[in-house]
Design an enzyme around this catalytic site. Structure first.
Site, PDB file in Angstrom:
ATOM      1  N   SER A  32       0.805  -1.265   0.068  1.00 38.62           N
ATOM      2  CA  SER A  32      -0.001  -0.112   0.126  1.00 38.62           C
ATOM      3  C   SER A  32       0.910   1.473  -0.091  1.00 38.62           C
ATOM      4  O   SER A  32       2.138   1.195   0.072  1.00 38.62           O
ATOM      5  CB  SER A  32      -1.001   0.008   1.161  1.00 38.62           C
ATOM      6  OG  SER A  32      -0.126   0.311   2.372  1.00 38.62           O
ATOM      7  N   LYS A  33       0.312   2.322   0.118  1.00 35.46           N
ATOM      8  CA  LYS A  33       0.934   3.888   0.155  1.00 35.46           C
ATOM      9  C   LYS A  33       2.033   3.710   0.970  1.00 35.46           C
ATOM     10  O   LYS A  33       2.734   4.482   0.804  1.00 35.46           O
ATOM     11  CB  LYS A  33      -0.089   4.960   0.340  1.00 35.46           C
ATOM     12  CG  LYS A  33      -0.905   5.153  -1.051  1.00 35.46           C
ATOM     13  CD  LYS A  33      -0.195   6.452  -1.545  1.00 35.46           C
ATOM     14  CE  LYS A  33      -0.379   6.330  -3.095  1.00 35.46           C
ATOM     15  NZ  LYS A  33       0.455   6.519  -3.924  1.00 35.46           N
ATOM     16  N   ARG A  34       1.730   3.295   2.039  1.00 36.15           N
ATOM     17  CA  ARG A  34       2.517   3.330   3.332  1.00 36.15           C
ATOM     18  C   ARG A  34       4.226   2.502   2.984  1.00 36.15           C
ATOM     19  O   ARG A  34       5.233   2.856   3.746  1.00 36.15           O
ATOM     20  CB  ARG A  34       2.189   2.899   4.747  1.00 36.15           C
ATOM     21  CG  ARG A  34       2.014   1.601   4.902  1.00 36.15           C
ATOM     22  CD  ARG A  34       1.108   1.072   6.100  1.00 36.15           C
ATOM     23  NE  ARG A  34       0.948  -0.193   6.133  1.00 36.15           N
ATOM     24  CZ  ARG A  34       1.398  -1.102   6.328  1.00 36.15           C
ATOM     25  NH1 ARG A  34       2.676  -1.122   7.031  1.00 36.15           N
ATOM     26  NH2 ARG A  34       0.777  -2.392   6.328  1.00 36.15           N
TER      27      ARG A  34
END
Ligand code: GLU
Length: 479
Positions: free
Chosen positions: A245-247
């Protein structure tokens, strides 16, 4: 060309992510290895979430990666009539039926199943409505969806080229929707109508679609079309094995591009996410093609590791011919405010030399621009650690002044003479060359690392070098 036909079928609902790009790449490699056809299809029947700008960005990302397609892009949104016709045929043949259940009824069923701790399956309420009832509902204008009639008994086996045979019992599948109440096809239905019409021989896609495959096989069977072969490529997980994901930093092709990665590095890295070609890690696209086969694609999830990608990018950066490197880096130097294209004459020559000088030690184009600031701007601060190590020593200011006066009159002002000037001066002063070189570097670049010092001096030229040396000497004296 062989009869092999594969497709990459993204939904334009966001940026092209590393997972999607890897699917595109595997399809591309498979098609090229088999001398087949690589088709691009845009799955844009979700009219609410699909956007033209995502499609544009997607095509742009594909082109940037060098994944040229042979046919398409075909747009599902322009083929709605085909799906309607096919659904009408299935209705006529009794292989599909209209379901008039209201959303409230369906939700109630779903909630009940949830309460009972069961998986919700559509109970087949409208499976056997009488023709009169159907007519009555239609006449009263009730909304309906179209569902495929699934056999109650038996099972469907997916023979996956990567995962082997996977069996799905029909009792775990329900009569799923093929046409929604707004008249649009569902993904499973549109996909098989197209796969059949586009004569797709091999469907290569993400593992998360494996559970859709028995439904698609049943649709194809009902439609009377041949089944393609299927290959579901493994997931890509974050280093902690969680979902990407984005993180986890950059995950879209667009982001990598804007952070200064080269397409060939990204391609090389993505290919190794799930495919094991052998010992060699640095493998350009052209070398991958003859080696590619689905047999060497793993079943287990691939772990995404940007450190490796960044390392790989550094390797590719150093292999790029100087003119291309200069062109690729230009937007980054421009964005950093170092240059203002179009460059011409001396400015261009200087820029090319700077690019060449810094390219040895960096891993991305963005880093290159960052490593070049002192070639364009005055030095306004010095690396702190460097100051402690090289400026705080007794006599550093005096050393810098000696270096400045050497360079002030040195003739000619070129690499050889600067180098021998420095060597002679350190001998004369009875110090190591490093004792002179390190503070000089810090004085003229503000940094402790970078290209060869003599290269920097010659590139900056006499005037700037001398003035920075004197400025640093003053700075030290004032501390
Ligand atoms: N549009 C689907 C997706 O983006 C395509 C899946 C498939 O290849 O069938 O996931």
């Amino acid at each position: 060309m062989s009869s092999v036909r594969v497709r990459f079928a993204p939904s334009p609902t966001g940026e092209l992510h590393i997972g999607g790009a890897r699917t595109a790449l595997f399809n591309y490699l498979f098609a090229r290895a088999k001398k087949g056809t690589f088709i691009l299809r845009i799955d844009d029947t979700d009219l609410e979430r699909s956007r033209a700008e995502y499609t544009e960005a997607l095509l742009d990302a594909m082109r940037w990666l060098g994944l040229e397609w042979d046919e398409g892009p075909y747009y599902q949104s322009r083929r709605l009539e085909r799906y309607e016709d096919e659904a009408a045929r299935l209705l006529k043949e009794g292989k599909a039926y209209r379901c008039f259940c209201t959303p409230e009824e369906l939700t109630a069923g779903r909630e009940q199943a949830h309460k009972d701790g069961k998986n919700y399956l559509y109970p087949g309420t409208c499976r056997d409505l009488t023709p009169e009832k159907i007519e009555e509902y239609c006449e009263s204008g009730r909304d309906f969806v179209v569902r495929l009639r699934i056999p109650d008994e038996g099972s469907t086996v997916v023979r996956d080229l990567i995962r082997g045979e996977v069996r799905f019992n029909h009792r775990d599948l329900d009569d799923f929707i093929i046409m929604k109440s707004n008249g649009l096809p569902t993904y499973n239905f549109a996909s098989v109508v197209d796969d059949a019409e586009m004569k797709i021989t091999d469907v290569i896609r993400a593992e998360e679609h494996l559970s859709n495959t028995p439904r698609q096989q049943l649709c194809l069977e009902a439609l009377g079309y041949e089944q393609p072969r299927y290959a579901h490529v493994p997931m890509i997980l974050a280093p902690d094995r969680s979902k990407l994901s984005k993180r986890h930093g950059a995950t879209s092709v667009e982001e990598f591009r804007s952070r200064g990665y080269l397409p060939e590095a990204l391609i090389n890295y993505m290919a190794l996410l799930g495919w094991s070609p052998g010992e060699k890690e640095i493998l350009p696209l052209s070398e991958m093609i003859p080696l590619f086969s689905l047999e060497r694609v793993n079943k287990t999830a691939a772990i995404y590791d940007t450190t490796k990608l960044t390392w790989m990018n550094g390797q590719y950066l150093r292999a790029v011919p100087p003119e291309r490197l200069a062109a690729e880096a230009l937007p980054f130097y421009t964005a950093a405010g170092l240059v203002e294209p179009p460059l011409g004459g001396e400015e261009e020559e200087y820029y090319e030399k700077v690019v060449k000088a810094v390219s040895d030690r960096v891993k991305t184009l963005a880093e290159m621009a960052d490593a070049s600031t002192y070639f364009y701007r005055e030095v306004d601060s010095y690396d702190e650690k460097g100051v402690r190590k090289h400026f705080r020593k007794e006599g550093s200011a005096a050393l810098l002044r000696r270096a400045a006066s050497l360079l002030h009159t040195l003739e000619p002002f070129d690499l050889d003479s600067v180098e021998s000037g420095y060597r002679n001066l350190s001998k004369e002063l009875g110090i190591s060359a490093g004792r002179l070189i390190h503070p000089t570097r810090l004085a003229i670049s503000g940094r402790t690392m970078g290209p060869g010092l003599f290269d920097i001096i010659v590139l900056l030229g006499r005037e700037k070098t001398v003035s920075r040396l004197e400025k640093a000497a003053l700075w030290i004296e004032r501390q």
